[in-house]
Design a protein around this motif. Structure first.
Motif, short mmCIF file in Angstrom:
data_model
loop_
_atom_site.label_atom_id
_atom_site.label_comp_id
_atom_site.label_asym_id
_atom_site.label_seq_id
_atom_site.Cartn_x
_atom_site.Cartn_y
_atom_site.Cartn_z
N ASP A 17 -1.00 -2.83 -2.80
CA ASP A 17 -2.26 -2.44 -3.43
C ASP A 17 -3.21 -1.82 -2.40
O ASP A 17 -3.86 -0.81 -2.68
CB ASP A 17 -2.91 -3.67 -4.07
CG ASP A 17 -4.11 -3.30 -4.90
OD1 ASP A 17 -3.91 -2.57 -5.89
OD2 ASP A 17 -5.23 -3.70 -4.55
N SER A 18 -3.24 -2.39 -1.22
CA SER A 18 -4.14 -1.86 -0.19
C SER A 18 -3.74 -0.44 0.18
O SER A 18 -4.58 0.44 0.35
CB SER A 18 -4.10 -2.73 1.06
OG SER A 18 -4.01 -4.08 0.73
N GLN A 20 -2.19 1.66 -1.67
CA GLN A 20 -2.53 2.55 -2.77
C GLN A 20 -4.01 2.91 -2.76
O GLN A 20 -4.39 4.06 -2.97
CB GLN A 20 -2.16 1.91 -4.12
CG GLN A 20 -0.67 1.87 -4.35
CD GLN A 20 -0.33 1.50 -5.79
OE1 GLN A 20 -0.95 1.98 -6.74
NE2 GLN A 20 0.66 0.63 -5.96
N ARG A 21 -4.84 1.89 -2.48
CA ARG A 21 -6.26 2.17 -2.38
C ARG A 21 -6.53 3.19 -1.30
O ARG A 21 -7.31 4.12 -1.48
CB ARG A 21 -7.02 0.88 -2.03
CG ARG A 21 -7.31 0.00 -3.20
CD ARG A 21 -7.99 -1.30 -2.71
NE ARG A 21 -7.77 -2.37 -3.65
CZ ARG A 21 -8.49 -2.50 -4.77
NH1 ARG A 21 -9.44 -1.63 -5.05
NH2 ARG A 21 -8.24 -3.49 -5.61
N ALA A 22 -5.91 2.98 -0.15
CA ALA A 22 -6.12 3.89 0.97
C ALA A 22 -5.66 5.30 0.60
O ALA A 22 -6.32 6.29 0.88
CB ALA A 22 -5.38 3.39 2.21
N VAL A 24 -5.42 6.69 -2.39
CA VAL A 24 -6.34 7.33 -3.33
C VAL A 24 -7.61 7.78 -2.62
O VAL A 24 -8.06 8.92 -2.76
CB VAL A 24 -6.70 6.37 -4.49
CG1 VAL A 24 -7.83 6.94 -5.33
CG2 VAL A 24 -5.47 6.10 -5.34
N ALA A 25 -8.16 6.89 -1.83
CA ALA A 25 -9.40 7.22 -1.11
C ALA A 25 -9.16 8.41 -0.20
O ALA A 25 -9.99 9.33 -0.13
CB ALA A 25 -9.86 6.01 -0.29
N ASP B 138 -1.44 -3.82 5.98
CA ASP B 138 -2.32 -4.01 4.84
C ASP B 138 -3.79 -4.13 5.21
O ASP B 138 -4.65 -3.56 4.54
CB ASP B 138 -1.89 -5.28 4.09
CG ASP B 138 -1.20 -4.92 2.80
OD1 ASP B 138 -0.34 -4.02 2.83
OD2 ASP B 138 -1.56 -5.53 1.78
N LEU B 142 -6.81 -1.54 4.15
CA LEU B 142 -8.03 -1.95 3.47
C LEU B 142 -9.26 -1.44 4.20
O LEU B 142 -10.20 -0.92 3.60
CB LEU B 142 -8.06 -3.48 3.38
CG LEU B 142 -8.36 -4.08 2.02
CD1 LEU B 142 -7.65 -3.34 0.90
CD2 LEU B 142 -8.01 -5.56 2.00
N ALA B 145 -9.51 2.30 3.68
CA ALA B 145 -10.04 2.62 2.36
C ALA B 145 -11.55 2.39 2.33
O ALA B 145 -12.31 3.19 1.78
CB ALA B 145 -9.35 1.77 1.30
N GLU B 146 -11.96 1.31 2.94
CA GLU B 146 -13.39 0.98 2.97
C GLU B 146 -14.19 2.07 3.67
O GLU B 146 -15.20 2.55 3.15
CB GLU B 146 -13.55 -0.36 3.71
CG GLU B 146 -14.96 -0.93 3.67
CD GLU B 146 -15.14 -1.94 4.79
OE1 GLU B 146 -16.12 -1.81 5.56
OE2 GLU B 146 -14.30 -2.86 4.93
N ASN B 149 -14.26 5.26 1.66
CA ASN B 149 -15.13 5.21 0.50
C ASN B 149 -16.59 5.25 0.89
O ASN B 149 -17.41 5.81 0.16
CB ASN B 149 -14.81 3.96 -0.33
CG ASN B 149 -13.53 4.14 -1.12
OD1 ASN B 149 -13.24 5.24 -1.58
ND2 ASN B 149 -12.76 3.08 -1.25
#
Lengths: 163, 163
Positions: A17-18, A20-22, A24-25, B138, B142, B145-146, B149
């Motif tokens: 999930d992490s 994927q978030r990265a 997308v971002a 991971d 995160l 991504a942070e 964003n």
DNA sequence: GAGGTTTGGTTGCGTTTGCAACAATCCCAG
DNA sequence: CTGGGATTGTTGCAAACGCAACCAAACCTC
């Protein structure tokens, strides 16, 4: 054929999930800031960023450069560069000069007009970049660059026509 | 006219070195991973990522969607979406269905073939994404991504045709 | 409810792209 | 020095793109 056997076992190896978030971002944000800068250049009546990058790379080299030596750091395909140079040459920004050592190719050199344009573009490019990126502070920027560079170990050379 | 006066004083507002590093890394790395995934899809004989994204967005909505409601989250221009849908419709992947409430527009709906393709693509997309991004763990993902964003607060809506 | 403005979406046209094929030169083995 | 493969760069063609103009319906105001 570089399938790992792990891939054969699991039907699909899911990114966490992490990740994927990265992912997308990364896609959105890079498109966003890229776009912001391209728009600024366009609004100012300048050509696109890739022109700048070519001019800058030539200027930085300080001497005529072979297209192939440009294509890799620019991370673009030979035929893309070929046509980019076509257009830039047509605008009188770069010159193709004959290459003694290797008659297949040639050297690229920016013209005076090319130098001037590069400089003029920077006056728009720099503030636009700053504008697009200033939501993070210096320390964060450094951390971001570090993470990205760790992520980006991928071989860039084969983008677009891997064999 | 959103020039700050700071901009009028200084000839060019330079992005800090850290910002420039982050900018460069962002461009290269995002291009790299993007490319890696696109190549994987192409090699597998699938269409490009944007097709997937459209299908996924439609599937996620669970009900017919107006193009305009798709264009914003997809971050693409209306005419781009229009033609993308043209091609996808020609391949029988989505349907334009008439819209009662607003006769200018229509609703988009994935076909069975569309669903199937989306799923099949994911089987390639997911491992490719994982592959492209697995150099960071991971926790790093995160953090990345942070940071992204935070960076990406830019209004995305006006990409390409700001007025 | 008539006229003007805004919104949603498409399209004609010229430019740019991607791919695959190509040409020219170079390099190297025999 | 000769023939086969690799390297360097270009190009024909079809597909895709960006822009600006466009159409049609909706909305809004008087």
């Amino acid at each position: 054929m570089r399938l790992q056997q792990s891939q054969l076992k699991a039907p699909t190896r899911l990114p966490s999930d992490s990740l994927q978030r990265a992912w997308v971002a990364l896609g959105r944000v890079s498109q966003g800031v890229q776009c912001h800068v391209e728009n600024a250049l366009k609004e100012a009546g300048f050509p696109e960023l890739s022109w700048y990058t070519v001019l800058w790379e030539l200027e930085r080299a300080g001497k005529p450069v072979r297209p192939k030596d440009l294509a890799i750091p620019l991370f673009i395909l030979p035929y893309q560069l070929s046509r980019l140079v076509d257009r830039m040459e047509a605008e009188g920004l770069v010159k193709r000069i004959q290459c003694k050592e290797d008659k297949r190719g040639h050297m690229l050199e920016p013209t005076a007009k090319g130098f001037a344009l590069r400089k003029a573009m920077w006056a728009v490019y720099a503030p636009a970049m700053d504008d697009a990126m200033s939501r993070i502070d210096d320390k964060e920027a450094l951390k971001l660059a570090e993470l990205l560079n760790k992520l980006g170990g991928i071989e860039h050379a084969d983008c677009g026509d891997k064999g």
